[in-house]
Motif scaffolding. Structure first.
Motif, PDB file in Angstrom:
ATOM      1  N   TRP A  40       0.831  -1.209   0.000  1.00 57.91           N
ATOM      2  CA  TRP A  40       0.000   0.000   0.000  1.00 57.91           C
ATOM      3  C   TRP A  40       0.867   1.262   0.000  1.00 57.91           C
ATOM      4  N   GLU A  41       1.840   1.300   0.912  1.00 59.63           N
ATOM      5  CA  GLU A  41       2.692   2.479   1.044  1.00 59.63           C
ATOM      6  C   GLU A  41       3.431   2.777  -0.255  1.00 59.63           C
ATOM      7  N   LYS A  42       3.914   1.739  -0.917  1.00 57.03           N
ATOM      8  CA  LYS A  42       4.626   1.937  -2.180  1.00 57.03           C
ATOM      9  C   LYS A  42       3.674   2.297  -3.317  1.00 57.03           C
ATOM     10  N   ALA A  43       2.505   1.670  -3.337  1.00 55.44           N
ATOM     11  CA  ALA A  43       1.567   1.869  -4.445  1.00 55.44           C
ATOM     12  C   ALA A  43       0.913   3.249  -4.430  1.00 55.44           C
ATOM     13  N   VAL A  44       0.486   3.710  -3.259  1.00 60.53           N
ATOM     14  CA  VAL A  44      -0.244   4.972  -3.205  1.00 60.53           C
ATOM     15  C   VAL A  44       0.657   6.159  -2.905  1.00 60.53           C
ATOM     16  N   GLY A  45       1.778   5.919  -2.232  1.00 59.60           N
ATOM     17  CA  GLY A  45       2.733   6.977  -1.922  1.00 59.60           C
ATOM     18  C   GLY A  45       2.207   7.999  -0.930  1.00 59.60           C
ATOM     19  N   PRO A  46       3.129   8.884  -0.490  1.00 59.79           N
ATOM     20  CA  PRO A  46       2.696   9.959   0.399  1.00 59.79           C
ATOM     21  C   PRO A  46       1.945  11.006  -0.421  1.00 59.79           C
ATOM     22  N   GLU A  84      -6.734   0.077  -8.603  1.00 63.41           N
ATOM     23  CA  GLU A  84      -5.907  -0.257  -9.768  1.00 63.41           C
ATOM     24  C   GLU A  84      -4.425  -0.269  -9.392  1.00 63.41           C
ATOM     25  N   LYS A  85      -3.973   0.757  -8.680  1.00 60.21           N
ATOM     26  CA  LYS A  85      -2.561   0.833  -8.274  1.00 60.21           C
ATOM     27  C   LYS A  85      -2.201  -0.314  -7.331  1.00 60.21           C
ATOM     28  N   LEU A  86      -3.077  -0.590  -6.394  1.00 64.06           N
ATOM     29  CA  LEU A  86      -2.810  -1.636  -5.420  1.00 64.06           C
ATOM     30  C   LEU A  86      -2.735  -3.005  -6.085  1.00 64.06           C
ATOM     31  N   ASN A  87      -3.712  -3.331  -6.916  1.00 64.95           N
ATOM     32  CA  ASN A  87      -3.730  -4.628  -7.585  1.00 64.95           C
ATOM     33  C   ASN A  87      -2.574  -4.786  -8.570  1.00 64.95           C
ATOM     34  N   HIS A  88      -2.144  -3.680  -9.146  1.00 66.19           N
ATOM     35  CA  HIS A  88      -0.987  -3.733 -10.052  1.00 66.19           C
ATOM     36  C   HIS A  88       0.279  -4.099  -9.279  1.00 66.19           C
ATOM     37  N   SER A  89       0.351  -3.686  -8.014  1.00 65.49           N
ATOM     38  CA  SER A  89       1.523  -3.950  -7.183  1.00 65.49           C
ATOM     39  C   SER A  89       1.487  -5.309  -6.492  1.00 65.49           C
ATOM     40  N   LEU A  90       0.311  -5.915  -6.388  1.00 66.34           N
ATOM     41  CA  LEU A  90       0.191  -7.225  -5.754  1.00 66.34           C
ATOM     42  C   LEU A  90       0.510  -8.318  -6.756  1.00 66.34           C
ATOM     43  N   ASN A  92      -0.034 -12.111  -6.101  1.00 71.48           N
ATOM     44  CA  ASN A  92      -1.004 -13.209  -6.101  1.00 71.48           C
ATOM     45  C   ASN A  92      -2.395 -12.788  -5.662  1.00 71.48           C
ATOM     46  N   GLU A  93      -2.475 -11.828  -4.740  1.00 72.37           N
ATOM     47  CA  GLU A  93      -3.762 -11.433  -4.184  1.00 72.37           C
ATOM     48  C   GLU A  93      -4.485 -10.483  -5.132  1.00 72.37           C
ATOM     49  N   ARG A  94      -5.771 -10.337  -4.888  1.00 73.30           N
ATOM     50  CA  ARG A  94      -6.564  -9.375  -5.657  1.00 73.30           C
ATOM     51  C   ARG A  94      -7.575  -8.748  -4.712  1.00 73.30           C
ATOM     52  N   ILE A  95      -7.550  -7.426  -4.635  1.00 74.56           N
ATOM     53  CA  ILE A  95      -8.499  -6.671  -3.826  1.00 74.56           C
ATOM     54  C   ILE A  95      -9.576  -6.152  -4.761  1.00 74.56           C
ATOM     55  N   GLU A  96     -10.836  -6.465  -4.456  1.00 73.79           N
ATOM     56  CA  GLU A  96     -11.933  -6.047  -5.320  1.00 73.79           C
ATOM     57  C   GLU A  96     -12.665  -4.812  -4.809  1.00 73.79           C
ATOM     58  N   ASP A  97     -12.542  -4.532  -3.506  1.00 76.55           N
ATOM     59  CA  ASP A  97     -13.224  -3.366  -2.950  1.00 76.55           C
ATOM     60  C   ASP A  97     -12.439  -2.838  -1.760  1.00 76.55           C
ATOM     61  N   ILE A  98     -12.564  -1.539  -1.535  1.00 82.28           N
ATOM     62  CA  ILE A  98     -11.938  -0.893  -0.388  1.00 82.28           C
ATOM     63  C   ILE A  98     -13.020  -0.161   0.389  1.00 82.28           C
ATOM     64  N   LYS A  99     -13.017  -0.349   1.703  1.00 84.22           N
ATOM     65  CA  LYS A  99     -13.911   0.398   2.574  1.00 84.22           C
ATOM     66  C   LYS A  99     -13.042   1.302   3.436  1.00 84.22           C
ATOM     67  N   PHE A 100     -13.368   2.580   3.440  1.00 84.04           N
ATOM     68  CA  PHE A 100     -12.628   3.558   4.225  1.00 84.04           C
ATOM     69  C   PHE A 100     -13.397   3.869   5.491  1.00 84.04           C
ATOM     70  N   LYS A 101     -12.646   3.995   6.608  1.00 80.00           N
ATOM     71  CA  LYS A 101     -13.256   4.265   7.889  1.00 80.00           C
ATOM     72  C   LYS A 101     -12.283   5.109   8.716  1.00 80.00           C
ATOM     73  N   ILE A 102     -12.801   6.102   9.417  1.00 79.64           N
ATOM     74  CA  ILE A 102     -11.953   6.877  10.310  1.00 79.64           C
ATOM     75  C   ILE A 102     -11.574   5.981  11.477  1.00 79.64           C
ATOM     76  N   GLY A 103     -10.277   5.886  11.750  1.00 82.98           N
ATOM     77  CA  GLY A 103      -9.843   4.991  12.806  1.00 82.98           C
ATOM     78  C   GLY A 103      -8.408   5.247  13.217  1.00 82.98           C
ATOM     79  N   LEU A 104      -7.954   4.452  14.166  1.00 83.12           N
ATOM     80  CA  LEU A 104      -6.585   4.562  14.652  1.00 83.12           C
ATOM     81  C   LEU A 104      -5.616   4.154  13.566  1.00 83.12           C
ATOM     82  N   MET A 105      -4.510   4.864  13.517  1.00 83.38           N
ATOM     83  CA  MET A 105      -3.514   4.560  12.506  1.00 83.38           C
ATOM     84  C   MET A 105      -2.195   4.188  13.113  1.00 83.38           C
TER      85      MET A 105
END
Length: 105
Positions: A40-46, A84-90, A92-105
């Motif tokens: 994730w960190e590499k795919a989406v960047g700061p 698209e960026k995440l799946n391109h970087s993975l 074997n795995e494949r992420i089909e959906d992302i749910k965003f939620k405010i939370g602890l980081m």
């Protein structure tokens, strides 16, 4: 009664211990959330990776904790691009959906 002295023990920070345990439980070669965090960190960047972190995976759904409602709103607009960026970087795995939620980081 004799006062016995204990040897000088050095303490290990709890964060270091937890990192070690997590590495054993969820190694990068086995996939899991730790591997996904690195990808994730590499795919989406700061600054996205500074304000949004993968928290859990259930099947092909990724739950991402975000730092504020402003980031939550913005990332919803970018969801398709992030997938698209995440799946391109993975490999074997494949992420089909992302749910965003405010939370602890």
């Amino acid at each position: 009664m004799e006062n016995k002295r204990r040897p000088n023990l050095t303490f290990t920070p709890i964060g270091q211990v937890l990192d070690s345990i997590l590495d054993q439980c969820r190694s990068e070669s086995a996939g899991g959330i730790m591997h996904l965090v690195h990808v994730w960190e590499k795919a989406v960047g700061p600054p996205i990776s500074d304000n949004a972190k993968p928290f859990a995976v259930k099947g092909s759904l990724l739950l991402v904790h975000v730092s504020s409602s402003a980031w939550l709103h913005q990332l919803r607009f970018l969801k398709a691009e992030l997938l698209e960026k995440l799946n391109h970087s993975l490999t074997n795995e494949r992420i089909e959906d992302i749910k965003f939620k405010i939370g602890l980081m």
